[in-house]
Write an enzyme that holds these catalytic residues in place. Structure first.
Site, PDB file in Angstrom:
ATOM      1  N   ILE A  11      -7.012   0.765 -12.202  1.00  0.00           N
ATOM      2  CA  ILE A  11      -5.673   1.321 -12.419  1.00  0.00           C
ATOM      3  C   ILE A  11      -4.578   0.474 -11.785  1.00  0.00           C
ATOM      4  O   ILE A  11      -3.403   0.756 -11.915  1.00  0.00           O
ATOM      5  CB  ILE A  11      -5.570   2.772 -11.898  1.00  0.00           C
ATOM      6  N   TYR A  40      -3.215  -7.645  -3.011  1.00  0.00           N
ATOM      7  CA  TYR A  40      -4.041  -7.048  -1.955  1.00  0.00           C
ATOM      8  C   TYR A  40      -5.433  -6.706  -2.437  1.00  0.00           C
ATOM      9  O   TYR A  40      -6.280  -6.314  -1.654  1.00  0.00           O
ATOM     10  CB  TYR A  40      -3.359  -5.777  -1.438  1.00  0.00           C
ATOM     11  N   GLY A  41      -5.663  -6.754  -3.751  1.00  0.00           N
ATOM     12  CA  GLY A  41      -6.969  -6.355  -4.237  1.00  0.00           C
ATOM     13  C   GLY A  41      -6.832  -5.555  -5.512  1.00  0.00           C
ATOM     14  O   GLY A  41      -5.815  -5.627  -6.211  1.00  0.00           O
ATOM     15  N   LYS A  99      -9.509   1.152  -3.147  1.00  0.00           N
ATOM     16  CA  LYS A  99      -8.854  -0.157  -3.147  1.00  0.00           C
ATOM     17  C   LYS A  99      -9.927  -1.115  -2.645  1.00  0.00           C
ATOM     18  O   LYS A  99     -10.441  -0.957  -1.538  1.00  0.00           O
ATOM     19  CB  LYS A  99      -7.654  -0.138  -2.209  1.00  0.00           C
ATOM     20  N   CYS A 141      -7.305  -1.709  -7.450  1.00  0.00           N
ATOM     21  CA  CYS A 141      -7.357  -0.263  -7.286  1.00  0.00           C
ATOM     22  C   CYS A 141      -8.123   0.340  -8.453  1.00  0.00           C
ATOM     23  O   CYS A 141      -7.776   0.065  -9.611  1.00  0.00           O
ATOM     24  CB  CYS A 141      -5.936   0.282  -7.263  1.00  0.00           C
ATOM     25  N   THR A 197      -3.874  -3.741 -10.035  1.00  0.00           N
ATOM     26  CA  THR A 197      -4.339  -4.966  -9.366  1.00  0.00           C
ATOM     27  C   THR A 197      -3.130  -5.596  -8.702  1.00  0.00           C
ATOM     28  O   THR A 197      -2.000  -5.487  -9.184  1.00  0.00           O
ATOM     29  CB  THR A 197      -4.912  -5.973 -10.385  1.00  0.00           C
ATOM     30  N   GLY A 198      -3.367  -6.216  -7.563  1.00  0.00           N
ATOM     31  CA  GLY A 198      -2.267  -6.870  -6.861  1.00  0.00           C
ATOM     32  C   GLY A 198      -2.830  -7.917  -5.940  1.00  0.00           C
ATOM     33  O   GLY A 198      -4.033  -8.163  -5.917  1.00  0.00           O
ATOM     34  N   ASP A 218       5.940  -3.030   4.224  1.00  0.00           N
ATOM     35  CA  ASP A 218       5.970  -3.484   2.837  1.00  0.00           C
ATOM     36  C   ASP A 218       6.332  -2.332   1.913  1.00  0.00           C
ATOM     37  O   ASP A 218       5.689  -2.100   0.903  1.00  0.00           O
ATOM     38  CB  ASP A 218       4.616  -4.078   2.441  1.00  0.00           C
TER      39      ASP A 218
END
Ligand SMILES: CNC(=O)c1c(C)[nH]c(/C=C2\C(=O)Nc3ccc(Cl)cc32)c1C
Length: 278
Positions: free
Chosen positions: A14, A19-20, A37, A22, A16-17, A140
């Site tokens: 659902i 950081y990883g 995550k 989700c 992606t970024g 953030d």
């Protein structure tokens, strides 16, 4: 009994970024819908791994109606992966809402803007509340890190981890995105503080209403110049002068001029709006 990957069924990705990833998951024992995550920690230094562990441990200590609930973590050492299991927020993230409104020519209502402002401020108040002398500054705050539950209530997520993944490390190059919400003190290489989260909250509220950040530029130096200057247009006229004013107060270059979380919540108009929410 620690959780294992086999306790869950992955339903879909659902988000992606940098950081990883989700993923929406289902807990097999009771069918509860959650998310995890997942992050690869193989390229982290030992210090960064320790920071990640301590950030996750902080997450598990934060219990608040407007902060995503932490359930568990699974570490797969064979793949150097960590899975952080948290509550599912059916309404998605504010970044997706802003993008949809931009595309459809729609905008949020004044009431919804106040709801997001108040509930995110309450979430930050809990983060900043010192636990064992340790404040958990968000660091953030941005629309992609603020989620909505099925009743469009705020659920603040992904804080603290940013500190780990923003550090000068192999992760640094994976950090993408323009830091539109960088505060003047950060632009001037001064220390991040609680009022830096207030600046980011003001920028996020501005973008949620105006569908554009208060400061935009085609390069970092131009963005830094605009942030240092601190000039930005009024909210669209559909929004009240009171909403424009409280957001404008948060986006003040001078740190001492920005309101504290306590003064935001003590504002008579905020209190009146808050009573209407309860
Ligand atoms: C378009 N976005 C989505 O569909 C979406 C939905 C329905 N939920 C999410 C994300 C989360 C979600 O549902 N719960 C979460 C807890 C922590 C974090 Cl960092 C993220 C989430 C996303 C990105």
């Amino acid at each position: 009994m620690p959780a294992s990957l086999d306790d869950f069924q992955v339903i879909s990705t659902i988000g992606t970024g940098s950081y990883g990833t989700c993923k929406k998951i289902c807990r097999k024992k009771d069918g509860k819908i959650l998310v995890w995550k997942e992050m690869e920690y193989g390229s982290m230094t030992e210090a960064e791994k320790q920071m990640l562990v301590s950030e996750v441990n902080l997450l598990r200590e934060l219990h608040h109606q407007h902060i995503v609930k932490y359930y568990d973590r699974i570490i797969d050492r064979t793949k150097a992966m960590i899975y952080i299991i948290m509550e599912y927020c059916e309404g998605g993230d504010l970044a997706t809402l802003i993008a949809a409104n931009k595309k459809n020519g729609e905008s949020i209502t004044e009431d919804f803007a106040w709801k997001i402002l108040i509930q995110t401020t309450l979430a930050l108040k809990e983060c900043h509340r010192r636990k064992n002398g340790q404040a958990v500054l968000h660091r953030d705050l941005k629309p992609a890190n603020v989620f909505l539950d099925k009743d469009s209530n705020v659920k603040l997520g992904d804080f603290g981890l940013a500190r780990v993944l923003h550090s000068e490390s192999s992760f640094a190059q994976t950090y993408v995105g323009t830091p539109y919400y960088m505060s003047p003190e950060l632009v001037n290489n001064l220390s991040y503080n609680e009022k830096s989260d207030i600046w980011a909250l003001g920028c996020m509220m501005y973008e949620l209403c105006a569908l554009s950040p208060p400061f935009t530029a085609s390069n970092q130096s131009e963005l830094n110049r605009k942030i240092r200057l601190g000039d930005f247009p009024r909210l669209p006229l559909k929004y009240s002068i009171e909403l424009d004013m409280i957001i404008r107060k948060m986006i003040q270059v001078e740190v001492s001029q920005r309101p504290s979380i306590g003064s935001i919540l003590a504002d008579p108009l905020v209190q009146k709006r808050r009573e209407a929410l309860e």
